[in-house]
Write a protein that holds these residues in place. Structure first.
Motif, mmCIF file in Angstrom:
data_model
loop_
_atom_site.group_PDB
_atom_site.id
_atom_site.type_symbol
_atom_site.label_atom_id
_atom_site.label_comp_id
_atom_site.label_asym_id
_atom_site.label_seq_id
_atom_site.Cartn_x
_atom_site.Cartn_y
_atom_site.Cartn_z
ATOM 1 N N UNK A 17 29.820 24.287 -1.486
ATOM 2 C CA UNK A 17 28.677 24.278 -0.417
ATOM 3 C C UNK A 17 27.278 24.333 -0.700
ATOM 4 N N UNK A 18 26.839 23.869 0.171
ATOM 5 C CA UNK A 18 25.578 23.791 -0.694
ATOM 6 C C UNK A 18 24.604 25.363 0.068
ATOM 7 N N UNK A 19 23.206 25.283 -0.995
ATOM 8 C CA UNK A 19 23.362 26.734 -1.220
ATOM 9 C C UNK A 19 22.123 26.529 -0.095
ATOM 10 N N UNK A 20 21.685 27.330 0.870
ATOM 11 C CA UNK A 20 20.561 27.239 1.776
ATOM 12 C C UNK A 20 19.419 28.773 1.852
ATOM 13 N N UNK A 21 18.538 28.217 2.623
ATOM 14 C CA UNK A 21 18.048 29.170 1.542
ATOM 15 C C UNK A 21 17.907 30.282 3.068
ATOM 16 N N UNK A 22 17.720 31.985 2.578
ATOM 17 C CA UNK A 22 17.479 32.889 3.755
ATOM 18 C C UNK A 22 16.689 31.939 4.891
ATOM 19 N N UNK A 23 16.199 32.403 5.885
ATOM 20 C CA UNK A 23 15.442 32.515 6.745
ATOM 21 C C UNK A 23 14.578 33.552 7.621
ATOM 22 N N UNK A 24 13.921 34.170 7.330
ATOM 23 C CA UNK A 24 13.446 35.305 7.757
ATOM 24 C C UNK A 24 11.842 34.960 8.718
ATOM 25 N N UNK A 25 12.456 35.712 10.423
ATOM 26 C CA UNK A 25 11.666 35.655 11.420
ATOM 27 C C UNK A 25 10.783 36.757 11.260
ATOM 28 N N UNK A 26 10.067 37.541 10.690
ATOM 29 C CA UNK A 26 9.678 38.906 11.149
ATOM 30 C C UNK A 26 7.994 39.216 11.926
ATOM 31 N N UNK A 27 8.191 40.291 12.695
ATOM 32 C CA UNK A 27 7.178 40.708 13.813
ATOM 33 C C UNK A 27 7.008 41.842 13.360
ATOM 34 N N UNK A 28 5.790 42.161 12.768
ATOM 35 C CA UNK A 28 6.128 43.953 12.951
ATOM 36 C C UNK A 28 4.327 44.059 13.240
ATOM 37 N N UNK A 29 4.733 45.486 13.389
ATOM 38 C CA UNK A 29 3.019 45.613 13.813
ATOM 39 C C UNK A 29 2.610 47.101 13.124
ATOM 40 N N UNK A 30 1.419 47.538 12.470
ATOM 41 C CA UNK A 30 1.356 48.299 12.062
ATOM 42 C C UNK A 30 0.869 49.313 12.898
ATOM 43 N N UNK A 31 1.530 51.404 12.862
ATOM 44 C CA UNK A 31 0.706 51.989 13.142
ATOM 45 C C UNK A 31 -0.193 52.921 12.392
ATOM 46 N N UNK A 32 -1.462 52.269 12.290
ATOM 47 C CA UNK A 32 -3.073 53.375 11.275
ATOM 48 C C UNK A 32 -2.775 54.778 11.024
ATOM 49 N N UNK A 33 -2.235 54.653 12.643
ATOM 50 C CA UNK A 33 -2.356 56.406 12.991
ATOM 51 C C UNK A 33 -1.284 57.346 12.659
#
Lengths: 650, 281
Positions: A17-33
């Protein structure tokens, strides 16, 4: 414009079995308050095993700072004075997955539980287990989509916010490493995912990341990877999208006060982020990092990523300084830092070397911390000494000099914990004060000794082979040992059986090394006396021209290493021979026509791990008198000045 | 013009006195040398015992020092325990010798007998003065430290270390200025004690404050410091240019500092006496 085509698809195979990279797509929003993150992640994972996998483990490291019940806080020995104030508001954090589905549309939210693979603390929530409704078959992929939110901790070690400075490390639900049988120590396929401990760092798999961070318009983002897009979608917020392939983690920082300075090494953009009041230190970082990149480029191989970001945090973000993340490192400096104190250079080089050892050659930072920290400390000593000079690469201030390698030696030998554990212990198993001297300094010291024993050229070949063979993979100690043995047996006649005898002592053992010459005797040989061979004449003993000289060598500590013995005779002859003294006392004798005046064991200081180099030599003449006089005069002058200075008070 | 002339002649005469008082400075230099030897000799012993029959490296390094200490930890701890005693005795000697110098410059008699009798005569009063001075310095240091750390400084609460650094720089300047005046006041008071021979000197110490706030006194005091610094710098430079044995250069530099000490007290004595004459007239 440079187009970057990284080798995204790994070529590692375990079984079929070929070892493939994990794939991450992350959308993150920072609330500074509210100091919170709201995010959505899409994660694709491919089963590298030859059997189905029915569950997954995630690092949920923000939960280490969730409450005082976590394993991190039960182990934490941070001094009280350095703790952040906890009395004005909530400084705790958490990560919470609120909704999770697989690619078949199955809702897995109720399949979440927390486990504790390292201890019995059932209140610790730093490792999440997700049971799957449909197991992932060998070679098949699963894509999970999940919404999650997090409260950001207030200045916890290595991560969190303070004032308007945010540093995000270990901030998102991150998959553990699925180790197939034969990979590292795995006997059968299983997840390797540790809880968050007070001592020790991280372990995760190679992945391709695409991360979009939405932050207030005034904020500047420093991040792993490279900026793909920056989109301001209203008067308040901007989304920065970064991407990076083939890295084991993803980290970012943001602040409205960041200034950015740029430099370049070959095709890599070097970006330096700091607060305006510390901008002047940029040139020190750029000079040091380019030297380091050039050095490693030659010795190991290219740094393959198009960016390297250096973050030097403000003083209130000090806890995030001096850390390594893929394509992003943090350092520590203070304004008006004297040039002679090399802390910024040392830190930035050390953290950059980690790009090779634990980022590209992705060893386990928790289970085998020495393979990244020790290797890095070894290279740090080499490069800094080469860059700034052996005697002053750490401190060169007001006539006071310290070299990096010798400081590493001092750190290890001077530690009261230096024999408390072998370097093979997991990082959280060390007594807190033993972790540094053993993982960092002991490893560097025995590697320097190995380098001197087998020669720097062969050592360089070993490093290059090890790096090229194991980059973008997860080796363990045996993989390094195997490379050393393979090349030593092939190219070093001195050690035809390899170096296992050495590794048994320095990797698996806790002993120290100290050889000393304790005596030299020179006795004139006399003839036999008495009635010899039936002769009726009684013979008297008379002195001959021959002298029997004996050198006594003592092995004070338990580590045994082959050494050279250099012997100086009064008539000018010099003799060098190989010696393997295994007993506590060893006597070496010579019968010649001249006295021995001096003997030195390990004359070229190959055995740098020897705890007292001073007792390696012995002379029947007091050759050191001249040096002693110089030193006594020097001391005398210093004390005269000090006393006269004291009298100024009166 | 005449004021300048008085200042210059005071300074010139003071340094002439200092250079001429060879019996005093020879003794001071000798005692300084012996006390330093008392500290350096045991350390040299450690080096000797560690390197007896050893080939020791050409350069002093952390590696060498560490190995040396490892070799004889017992002797190292012995040195650390006797060091405070040696320093304490040297402090007492300094009190005695300062009293001797003050007596000599006051009577303009630089014979050893005058120096020794002055040491005996004023020792206890100068010792008291020294204790007061140390208490004052400690108190000022405490106040400045409090100012430095004012506002409960927590590195997690401050925006940058800049204000701490500039605060430290300003406080260092403050300390230097305060110390300079304190030292001037202290030296002036010593001369006053020699002149008036009071048993207690509370009134004189108050009076000294107004007396030193005099442009001529301050200028003379500062010029003497500058001359001493220039001499030390000159000797250091000579030592770097000409390969003279380091220990000799050290002696010359120590000598310059001793001359300064005598010249400074001599200058203040002349100014103090002039004040006395002015009060009488």
């Amino acid at each position: 414009m440079t187009i970057w085509l990284l080798t995204v698809v790994p070529v590692v195979t375990f079984g079929q079995i070929e070892r493939l990279n994990d794939e991450y797509r992350i959308q993150v929003s920072l609330d500074t308050a509210t100091h919170t993150l709201t995010a959505k992640t899409t994660l694709t994972w491919t089963n590298p095993d030859d059997k189905p996998v029915d569950h997954m483990l995630f690092h949920m490291y923000y939960n280490a700072f969730k409450n005082t019940n976590s394993t991190f806080f039960s182990e934490n020995e941070f001094p009280e004075s350095l703790r952040p104030p906890q009395d004005d508001g909530c400084h705790w954090s958490y990560t919470d997955i609120t909704d999770i589905k697989d690619n078949n549309g199955n809702d897995l939210t109720t399949m979440i539980s927390y486990i504790q693979p390292d201890d019995t603390n059932i209140l610790d929530q730093s490792v999440l287990r997700l049971d799957l409704i449909t197991a992932v078959n060998p070679g098949e992929s699963i894509t999970l989509s999940f919404d999650w939110n997090a409260a950001i901790p207030n200045i916890m070690p290595r991560t969190g916010y303070n004032k308007e400075y945010y540093f995000f490390a270990q901030w998102f639900p991150k998959l553990g490493v699925y180790e197939t049988a034969g990979m590292r120590y795995a006997e059968e396929g299983s997840w390797n995912c540790h809880q968050y401990h007070a001592n020790g760092e991280y372990y995760s798999d190679f992945a391709n990341y695409n991360v979009s961070m939405t932050v207030p318009n005034s904020y500047v983002v420093a991040s792993s990877g490279w900026l793909q897009a920056k989109h301001t979608f209203d008067s308040q917020m901007t989304t920065w999208t970064f991407t990076c392939d083939n890295i084991i983690d993803f980290t970012w920082a943001t602040s409205p006060h960041f200034t950015v300075q740029k430099d370049k090494f070959k095709d890599t953009d070097i970006l330096f982020y700091t607060y305006p009041y510390k901008e002047d230190i940029a040139s020190r970082y750029f000079t040091a990092i380019k030297y380091c990149m050039h050095y490693l480029d030659e010795k190991l191989g290219d740094y393959p990523y198009p960016t390297l970001s250096i973050v030097d945090p403000p003083i209130h973000g000090l806890f995030t300084g001096g850390m390594e993340y893929p394509t992003l490192v943090t350092s520590i400096s203070f304004n008006f830092f004297p040039q002679g104190f090399r802390t910024p250079e040392t830190l930035v080089m050390h953290e950059f070397i980690h790009q090779y050892f634990m980022q590209m050659v992705a060893t386990h930072e928790v289970e085998e911390a020495w393979m990244d920290e020790g290797f890095t400390t070894y290279w740090e000593g080499r490069i800094l000494d080469d860059f700034l000079g052996e005697s002053c690469s750490m401190v060169d201030f007001a006539g006071f000099n310290i070299g990096t390698k010798e400081y590493n030696r001092f750190e290890f030998l001077n530690s009261e914990y230096n024999t408390s554990a072998p370097i093979t212990d997991k990082s959280y198993e060390f007594e807190s004060s033993a972790y540094g001297p053993i993982s960092y300094n002991k490893t560097a010291l025995w590697l320097q000794t190995l380098e001197r024993m087998i020669g720097v050229e062969l050592m360089d070949e070993i490093w290059k082979t090890y790096f090229q063979r194991w980059k973008y993979k997860h080796p363990c100690r045996q993989d390094f040992i195997d490379v050393v043995n393979e090349l030593v047996q092939l190219k070093c006649q001195k050690f035809p059986d390899g170096m296992d005898w050495y590794f048994d002592q320095v990797i698996y053992g806790t002993d120290l090394c100290d050889y000393a010459i304790t005596n030299i005797s020179n006795d004139v040989i006399t003839t036999q006396a008495g009635f010899i061979d039936g002769d009726i004449d009684c013979l008297n003993s008379i002195e001959t021209d021959s002298i029997k000289s004996t050198i006594t060598i003592r092995k004070i500590e338990n580590i045994t290493v082959p050494q050279q013995l250099k012997v100086y005779f009064k008539n000018g002859n010099i003799l060098t021979e190989e010696l393997f003294a295994t007993n506590e006392y060893t006597e070496v004798s010579y019968t010649t026509d001249s006295e021995i005046t001096k003997a030195i064991i390990d004359p070229d200081t190959l055995i740098y791990i020897d705890r007292n180099l001073l007792n390696n030599s012995y002379t029947t003449e007091k050759l050191s008198q001249k040096t002693n006089n110089t030193m006594t005069s020097w001391l005398q002058g210093r004390f005269q000045n000090a006393l006269e200075f004291l009298s100024l008070l009166i | 013009m005449s004021k300048q002339k008085t200042i210059l002649s005071t300074i010139a005469l003071s340094w002439k006195n200092a250079a001429g008082s060879w019996q005093i400075w020879s003794l001071l230099l000798l005692v300084n040398f012996i006390f330093a030897k008392l500290i350096s000799a045991p350390i040299a012993n450690i080096i000797d015992s560690a390197s007896l029959n050893r080939v020791i490296p050409a350069n002093v390094s952390l590696t060498y020092i560490y190995d040396l200490i490892q070799n004889d930890q017992h002797l190292v701890s012995q040195i650390m325990s006797t060091l405070p005693i040696i320093l304490g005795v040297y402090l007492l000697w300094t009190v005695f010798s300062t009293a001797g110098i003050v007596n000599s410059v006051f009577y303009k008699d630089f014979k050893l007998s005058t120096f020794l009798s002055g040491g005996l005569k004023f020792f206890f009063r100068f010792l008291r003065l020294t204790i007061y001075m140390l208490i004052l310095l400690g108190f000022i240091g405490f106040i400045l430290y409090k100012v430095l750390t004012f506002g409960e400084i927590n590195i997690f609460q401050i925006d940058s270390e800049d204000f701490l650094i500039s605060r430290a720089v300003w406080l260092s300047i403050c300390f230097a200025v305060i110390y300079t005046f304190l030292k001037l006041w202290n030296d002036w008071l010593k001369i006053t004690i020699a002149r008036l021979n009071p048993k207690f000197f509370f009134r004189q110490s108050i009076g000294a404050i107004s007396q030193i706030l005099n442009i001529k006194t301050i200028v003379v005091f500062l010029i003497n410091i500058l001359i001493a610094l220039a001499m030390i710098l000159l000797f250091r430079t000579i030592g770097q240019i000409i390969p003279i044995v380091a220990i000799l250069i050290t002696q010359v530099i120590i000598l310059a500092r001793l001359w300064y000490k005598i010249a400074n007290l001599s200058s203040l004595s002349m100014l103090n006496s002039a004040l006395d004459r002015a009060e009488e007239s």
